[in-house]
Design a protein around this motif. Sequence first.
Motif, PDB file in Angstrom:
ATOM      1  N   GLN A   1      38.195  37.754  37.159  1.00  0.00           N
ATOM      2  CA  GLN A   1      38.941  38.128  38.360  1.00  0.00           C
ATOM      3  C   GLN A   1      38.479  39.472  38.913  1.00  0.00           C
ATOM      4  OE1 GLN A   1      40.324  37.446  35.405  1.00  0.00           O
ATOM      5  NE2 GLN A   1      41.993  38.874  34.857  1.00  0.00           N
ATOM      6  N   VAL A   2      38.055  40.366  38.014  1.00  0.00           N
ATOM      7  CA  VAL A   2      37.533  41.659  38.460  1.00  0.00           C
ATOM      8  C   VAL A   2      36.217  41.466  39.194  1.00  0.00           C
ATOM      9  CG1 VAL A   2      36.610  43.877  37.656  1.00  0.00           C
ATOM     10  CG2 VAL A   2      38.708  42.950  36.649  1.00  0.00           C
ATOM     11  N   TYR A   3      35.354  40.632  38.648  1.00  0.00           N
ATOM     12  CA  TYR A   3      34.072  40.337  39.300  1.00  0.00           C
ATOM     13  C   TYR A   3      34.291  39.730  40.686  1.00  0.00           C
ATOM     14  CZ  TYR A   3      29.741  37.911  40.433  1.00  0.00           C
ATOM     15  OH  TYR A   3      28.630  37.449  41.087  1.00  0.00           O
ATOM     16  N   LEU A   4      35.183  38.752  40.774  1.00  0.00           N
ATOM     17  CA  LEU A   4      35.433  38.085  42.055  1.00  0.00           C
ATOM     18  C   LEU A   4      35.982  39.060  43.096  1.00  0.00           C
ATOM     19  CD1 LEU A   4      37.011  34.737  40.791  1.00  0.00           C
ATOM     20  CD2 LEU A   4      34.764  35.037  41.863  1.00  0.00           C
TER      21      LEU A   4
ATOM     22  N   ALA B   1      45.713  34.205  35.959  1.00  0.00           N
ATOM     23  CA  ALA B   1      44.964  35.453  35.838  1.00  0.00           C
ATOM     24  C   ALA B   1      45.664  36.540  36.638  1.00  0.00           C
ATOM     25  CB  ALA B   1      43.540  35.252  36.332  1.00  0.00           C
ATOM     26  N   VAL B   2      45.679  37.752  36.093  1.00  0.00           N
ATOM     27  CA  VAL B   2      46.337  38.877  36.752  1.00  0.00           C
ATOM     28  C   VAL B   2      45.309  39.970  36.990  1.00  0.00           C
ATOM     29  CG1 VAL B   2      48.133  40.633  36.577  1.00  0.00           C
ATOM     30  CG2 VAL B   2      48.543  38.345  35.659  1.00  0.00           C
TER      31      VAL B   2
ATOM     32  N   ARG C   1      43.336  35.954  48.665  1.00  0.00           N
ATOM     33  CA  ARG C   1      44.248  35.001  48.040  1.00  0.00           C
ATOM     34  C   ARG C   1      43.985  33.574  48.506  1.00  0.00           C
ATOM     35  NH1 ARG C   1      47.166  34.721  44.025  1.00  0.00           N
ATOM     36  NH2 ARG C   1      48.981  33.874  45.092  1.00  0.00           N
ATOM     37  N   SER C   2      43.537  33.419  49.739  1.00  0.00           N
ATOM     38  CA  SER C   2      43.236  32.073  50.227  1.00  0.00           C
ATOM     39  C   SER C   2      42.060  31.461  49.475  1.00  0.00           C
ATOM     40  CB  SER C   2      42.937  32.112  51.729  1.00  0.00           C
ATOM     41  OG  SER C   2      41.699  32.753  51.987  1.00  0.00           O
ATOM     42  N   GLN C   3      41.172  32.310  48.951  1.00  0.00           N
ATOM     43  CA  GLN C   3      40.014  31.836  48.208  1.00  0.00           C
ATOM     44  C   GLN C   3      40.254  31.811  46.702  1.00  0.00           C
ATOM     45  OE1 GLN C   3      36.424  34.056  49.394  1.00  0.00           O
ATOM     46  NE2 GLN C   3      37.518  34.699  51.233  1.00  0.00           N
ATOM     47  N   ASN C   4      41.266  32.559  46.239  1.00  0.00           N
ATOM     48  CA  ASN C   4      41.510  32.710  44.804  1.00  0.00           C
ATOM     49  C   ASN C   4      43.002  32.638  44.518  1.00  0.00           C
ATOM     50  OD1 ASN C   4      38.624  33.725  43.810  1.00  0.00           O
ATOM     51  ND2 ASN C   4      39.124  34.851  45.678  1.00  0.00           N
ATOM     52  N   ALA C   5      43.579  31.491  44.826  1.00  0.00           N
ATOM     53  CA  ALA C   5      45.032  31.355  44.721  1.00  0.00           C
ATOM     54  C   ALA C   5      45.529  31.469  43.289  1.00  0.00           C
ATOM     55  CB  ALA C   5      45.463  30.011  45.311  1.00  0.00           C
ATOM     56  N   SER C   6      44.671  31.253  42.289  1.00  0.00           N
ATOM     57  CA  SER C   6      45.113  31.303  40.894  1.00  0.00           C
ATOM     58  C   SER C   6      45.191  32.726  40.351  1.00  0.00           C
ATOM     59  CB  SER C   6      44.162  30.483  40.016  1.00  0.00           C
ATOM     60  OG  SER C   6      42.866  31.059  40.019  1.00  0.00           O
ATOM     61  N   ILE C   7      44.715  33.705  41.132  1.00  0.00           N
ATOM     62  CA  ILE C   7      44.728  35.095  40.672  1.00  0.00           C
ATOM     63  C   ILE C   7      45.934  35.816  41.264  1.00  0.00           C
ATOM     64  CG2 ILE C   7      43.504  37.305  40.657  1.00  0.00           C
ATOM     65  CD1 ILE C   7      40.894  35.782  40.800  1.00  0.00           C
TER      66      ILE C   7
END
Length: 297
Positions: free
Chosen positions: A283-286, A97-98, A120-126
Amino acid sequence: MSSSSGLPSIKALKTFVAVAHNLSFSKAAQELSVTQGAVSKQVAALEQQLGQALFERHIDGIRLTSIGEQYLPSIIEALESVQSATARLKQSENNEAVLNLDVTPSFASLWLINALQDFRSQNASIRINLKTGDGLTKGLNARSDIIIRCLPIATHYENANLLHKETLRLVGSPDLVEHHPIRCHQDLEVHQFIPHITRPQLWEKFRNQFCPDTPMNFHGVGFEHFFMSLEAVKANCGLALLPDFMVDPLIEAKQLNNPLALSLVSQYGYYAITPNHRRDNKQVYLFNQWLQDQFRC
């Protein structure tokens, strides 16, 4: 031009660029890790396809023809575009995801870049693409998922969430304040104040609130962005008004001084604006939720 409708190969074009940069078939061969014969063959085939000579051969070496000089910049630009597109594709592999952010320069440099480590530590895939901008949000690049701007406090901004009402700290370098101590408001008159050229009213508001009878001497250089004013403060150019969340860590670390603990509520705020067509993206919501949590603390 040759009547051939086919385009030159990438290999041929890269060979042409290497020879043009080195003005030597042998040096180009070394750069490309091929034989000199292979380089000569690629260039000859390209010239035949184009129906134009790209190089003039002389006893003492080679040089570009006028056609070659015209052709070279366009080919370099085209190859860079191909390389850039390929790199972007590779970086987006595995369906990662970007998230595309467009934020004010000072918000980015003085807060967001460091804070992103937590996200990034919580959402490494983004994966995040961060660029800076300022001013109006209408007509911005359609690829922007979230736009962050500092705007006058209001309720009419469409799809905007207020993150933080702006409070500006009066700050100076420890050396400057130690050399000219500020024990009362009158002591401010021996200091210079660093102008903020996009919001010159800030100092007038500060003066009216804290020291209406104190003359204000301004530094001879004004700055557009807070991060620039901060560098001027560090260089002992004078005192500045800078956003609390950007400078409070520096004040706590005693890298900046906040004379008399003076702060000014500016009637501006930092807004996160999400275009309608991006609001349902996960990803925008997060990221919006993370932003709200950061400024709720």
